[in-house]
Design a protein around this motif. Structure first.
Motif, PDB file in Angstrom:
ATOM      1  N   UNK A 147      14.049   7.648   7.866  1.00  0.00           N
ATOM      2  CA  UNK A 147      12.886   6.813   8.159  1.00  0.00           C
ATOM      3  C   UNK A 147      12.840   6.380   9.610  1.00  0.00           C
ATOM      4  N   UNK A 148      14.019   6.073  10.166  1.00  0.00           N
ATOM      5  CA  UNK A 148      14.070   5.677  11.575  1.00  0.00           C
ATOM      6  C   UNK A 148      13.665   6.835  12.480  1.00  0.00           C
ATOM      7  N   UNK A 149      14.085   8.039  12.128  1.00  0.00           N
ATOM      8  CA  UNK A 149      13.715   9.217  12.925  1.00  0.00           C
ATOM      9  C   UNK A 149      12.213   9.464  12.838  1.00  0.00           C
ATOM     10  N   UNK A 150      11.683   9.440  11.608  1.00  0.00           N
ATOM     11  CA  UNK A 150      10.239   9.689  11.432  1.00  0.00           C
ATOM     12  C   UNK A 150       9.405   8.660  12.181  1.00  0.00           C
ATOM     13  N   UNK A 151       9.891   7.438  12.240  1.00  0.00           N
ATOM     14  CA  UNK A 151       9.137   6.392  12.918  1.00  0.00           C
ATOM     15  C   UNK A 151       9.282   6.406  14.421  1.00  0.00           C
TER      16      UNK A 151
END
Length: 325
Positions: free
Chosen positions: A205-209
């Motif tokens: 999720x951190x990467x996608x964001x």
């Protein structure tokens, strides 16, 4: 049955007549009307319908070009079209059917017969919709990691090769980033695999964001992630990696109380004009990742072609990601 229809008449009289006939079938929960066929077809992209009814005022002068537009769009390719005319010979009906219409009827068609035809075509459209969704689900499963929702390794490999070809053709740079969770085996041993899965989801999720629409984020394998960044090279790639590394270090994961979660990152910038293939680019990104592990973890290393490989550290791509602790 919950269905929506679009009624199009080239004249107000045709629209009114068609509207009354369609309402008489009680087959639709929503009916909307439009007199301009081209404006109506354009609106289908934003307002999906299940069946289109079109009143033909002059069959001999009708071109049906709008049906080619409709069936050329993803939103309208499965929508049945009923054509209605007051008069017309067999050749006109054939022309309308060959243009893509599912039926060519008379304005005098009885409500009972029209309702039966509508039910038949609504059933066929529903089957097509279910088949299309099943196909889309299968395609998604084939390219997506089930745990994190990121693209999987198969998709990564295909995208990396395509990006190398694109950058060569356009003489543009890009960067490959590999990130590996530090001491992931300890997380699984201390807190269990469910906690490890929760950590991987949070990192994904951190990467996608943190990425652009043009970037491609993948779960490369185990606790390792890959990021392909078109048009990003050198210092810019390093800044992206450091921003992502710090963001992950700040994550609060309930399943890992007071346990630090960090990643090591390796970057392989691919400058314009670089002729390296996918295997070499990946191996050199992996070398940089191993160097980050070697030099203390929770850091970013950039591949340097002038720096000799460290002989006392395993050669790249020997160990699977699950053994990198």
């Amino acid at each position: 049955m919950t269905a929506t229809s679009l009624v199009i008449g080239s004249s107000h009289k045709d629209s009114r007549t068609l509207l009354d006939k369609i309402k008489g079938t009680a087959a639709f929960s929503h009916i909307w009307k439009e007199n301009d066929v081209h404006r109506a077809i354009s609106s289908v992209r934003k307002r999906p319908v299940d069946i289109i009814f079109y009143g033909v005022t002059d069959p001999a002068g009708e071109t049906y070009d709008w049906m080619h537009r409709l069936y050329g769009d993803q939103e309208g390719c499965d929508v049945p079209v009923f054509l209605f005319a007051r008069a017309g010979d067999e050749e006109e009906k054939i022309r309308g059917l060959e243009a893509g219409a599912c039926d060519f009827l008379s304005f005098d068609t009885s409500p009972k017969e029209l309702a039966a035809r509508i039910r038949t075509h609504l059933g066929k459209k529903q089957q097509l919709t279910l088949l299309r969704r099943a196909k889309e689900d299968l395609e998604k499963q084939a390219t997506t990691d089930g745990l994190t929702g990121l693209f999987n390794r198969r998709f990564f490999q295909r995208t990396l090769e395509a990006e190398i070809a694109r950058s060569t053709r356009l003489n543009q740079s890009f960067s490959l980033l590999l990130a590996d969770v530090d001491h992931f085996k300890q997380i699984n041993d201390l807190f269990g695999h469910l906690a490890g899965d929760a950590a991987l989801k949070m990192i994904a999720g951190a990467i996608e964001g943190s990425i652009r629409l043009s970037d491609t984020a993948c779960r490369f394998g185990g606790e390792e992630f890959a990021l392909i960044m078109p048009g990003t090279h050198g210092e810019n790639a390093f800044r992206v990696a450091e921003r992502l590394r710090r963001k992950i270090a700040r994550l609060q994961i309930p399943e890992l109380p007071e346990h630090p979660l960090t990643v090591s990152i390796g970057i392989r910038p691919v400058p314009a004009g670089d002729i390296s293939d996918a295997t070499r680019v990946l191996a050199e990104a992996d070398e940089a990742l191993y160097r980050a592990k070697r030099h203390g973890r929770n850091r970013t290393e950039v591949h340097d072609p002038l720096q000799p490989e460290e002989e006392d550290w395993p050669s790249p791509l020997v160990l699977p990601a699950t053994q990198r602790v």
